[in-house]
Design a protein around this motif. Structure first.
Motif, PDB file in Angstrom:
ATOM      1  N   PHE B  73      33.777   9.588 -39.241  1.00  0.00           N
ATOM      2  CA  PHE B  73      34.950  10.449 -39.118  1.00  0.00           C
ATOM      3  C   PHE B  73      35.194  10.852 -37.663  1.00  0.00           C
ATOM      4  O   PHE B  73      35.695  11.941 -37.395  1.00  0.00           O
ATOM      5  CB  PHE B  73      34.801  11.673 -40.025  1.00  0.00           C
ATOM      6  CG  PHE B  73      34.702  11.304 -41.487  1.00  0.00           C
ATOM      7  CD1 PHE B  73      35.839  11.159 -42.263  1.00  0.00           C
ATOM      8  CD2 PHE B  73      33.460  11.042 -42.075  1.00  0.00           C
ATOM      9  CE1 PHE B  73      35.752  10.787 -43.592  1.00  0.00           C
ATOM     10  CE2 PHE B  73      33.363  10.667 -43.406  1.00  0.00           C
ATOM     11  CZ  PHE B  73      34.508  10.533 -44.171  1.00  0.00           C
ATOM     12  N   GLN B 135      36.769   4.575 -44.991  1.00  0.00           N
ATOM     13  CA  GLN B 135      36.391   5.972 -45.212  1.00  0.00           C
ATOM     14  C   GLN B 135      36.373   6.219 -46.712  1.00  0.00           C
ATOM     15  O   GLN B 135      37.321   5.894 -47.415  1.00  0.00           O
ATOM     16  CB  GLN B 135      37.419   6.912 -44.565  1.00  0.00           C
ATOM     17  CG  GLN B 135      37.792   6.582 -43.128  1.00  0.00           C
ATOM     18  CD  GLN B 135      36.722   6.996 -42.122  1.00  0.00           C
ATOM     19  OE1 GLN B 135      35.713   7.600 -42.494  1.00  0.00           O
ATOM     20  NE2 GLN B 135      36.931   6.675 -40.872  1.00  0.00           N
ATOM     21  N   PHE B 141      38.615  13.080 -44.445  1.00  0.00           N
ATOM     22  CA  PHE B 141      39.329  12.318 -43.418  1.00  0.00           C
ATOM     23  C   PHE B 141      40.579  13.071 -42.968  1.00  0.00           C
ATOM     24  O   PHE B 141      40.835  13.238 -41.767  1.00  0.00           O
ATOM     25  CB  PHE B 141      39.707  10.950 -43.989  1.00  0.00           C
ATOM     26  CG  PHE B 141      40.588  10.122 -43.106  1.00  0.00           C
ATOM     27  CD1 PHE B 141      40.033   9.265 -42.172  1.00  0.00           C
ATOM     28  CD2 PHE B 141      41.967  10.194 -43.207  1.00  0.00           C
ATOM     29  CE1 PHE B 141      40.839   8.505 -41.345  1.00  0.00           C
ATOM     30  CE2 PHE B 141      42.783   9.439 -42.396  1.00  0.00           C
ATOM     31  CZ  PHE B 141      42.226   8.589 -41.463  1.00  0.00           C
TER      32      PHE B 141
END
Lengths: 96, 166
Positions: B73, B135, B141
């Motif tokens: 991230f 992700q 996110f």
């Protein structure tokens, strides 16, 4: 599989779902390929030890004793890809 | 030239269904779309930035974490004055063969420099922005990486952003 799906699997002790995710992750969406990749990493690690070369056990034990379980888990994934790459048979599209 | 439309649609819904079949729940459908902002001046007078999920980064910077089972991230600033020889890819989830021959196909930094030099684009922000698209936690996110990039884009004085998924 969403993160929520995986967390629910952990809470419900549904390890098959977790194993399937790990295989999919390591096999780029192909479960059978992921299973082979896991085997490939272990074979590569085994091959390196058959001649019993000197290794740094102090480093290993120090790492195991001094690092957090999360760091060790992260290292475990790194080691998988390290040995897969070392095997010379790279199924992934990109690079580490 | 087609008139711009305010109607926002889910792009390629069949792709979402295919991926969800293999990774149940991994693809999300957004229902609270943020309307796209319209340019208030000509592109030739606009400071443009570029945001990419291609895993491009300056050589020697901390590689994106492509092995983590949940995702990375973080993002990288890519100075917009760099050439492709200054850049490298860390990403294992899309075919990079073409990009390795010419990084501009996935991260058109030199094309954007040319367009700015020609005056078609007013100027480029000092940095472009890059992350990896794999992700597993869309909410995290959105709340962290997307917000961090948005702040960085604003700090760089961007007036328009070109977004490019890998």
């Amino acid at each position: 599989m969403s993160l929520q799906y995986l967390k629910e699997a952990v809470a419900n002790n549904e390890n098959e779902k977790l194993i399937r995710y790990v295989r999919l992750h390591l096999g780029d969406g192909n479960e059978a390929a992921g299973r082979k990749e896991i085997d490939k990493a272990w074979v590569e690690a085994l091959k390196l030890l058959l001649d019993v070369p000197p290794t740094d056990r102090e480093f290993i034990l120090g790492t195991l004793n001094n690092q957090t379980p999360a760091t060790l888990a992260h290292l475990y994934f790194h080691l998988h890809f390290y040995f897969v790459q070392r095997s010379g048979v790279w199924i992934h599209d990109g690079t580490l | 030239m087609t008139a711009p439309s305010d109607e926002i649609k889910q792009l390629r819904p069949e792709l979402w269904e295919t991926i969800n079949e293999r990774y149940p729940g991994s693809m999300i459908t957004k229902t609270d779309f943020v309307p796209l902002a319209r340019l208030s001046k000509l592109l030739s007078q606009t400071r443009l930035t570029f945001v990419s999920s291609a895993g491009i980064q300056p050589r020697g910077s901390m590689p994106f974490d492509v092995v983590h089972p949940v995702g990375d991230f973080s993002f990288r600033r890519v100075p917009s004055a760099l050439s492709v020889s200054d850049l490298e890819i860390h990403q294992i989830k899309y075919p990079t063969t073409g990009a390795l021959r010419d990084l501009n196909v996935i991260f058109p930094i030199e094309r954007l420099q040319e367009l700015a030099a020609e005056g078609l684009i007013g100027e480029l922000t000092p940095n472009f922005f890059s992350f990896i698209g794999y992700q597993m936690d869309p909410e995290h996110f959105e709340q962290t990486l997307a917000e961090d990039i948005a702040d960085a884009v604003v700090s760089d004085g961007a007036e328009a952003a070109l977004l490019c998924p890998a």
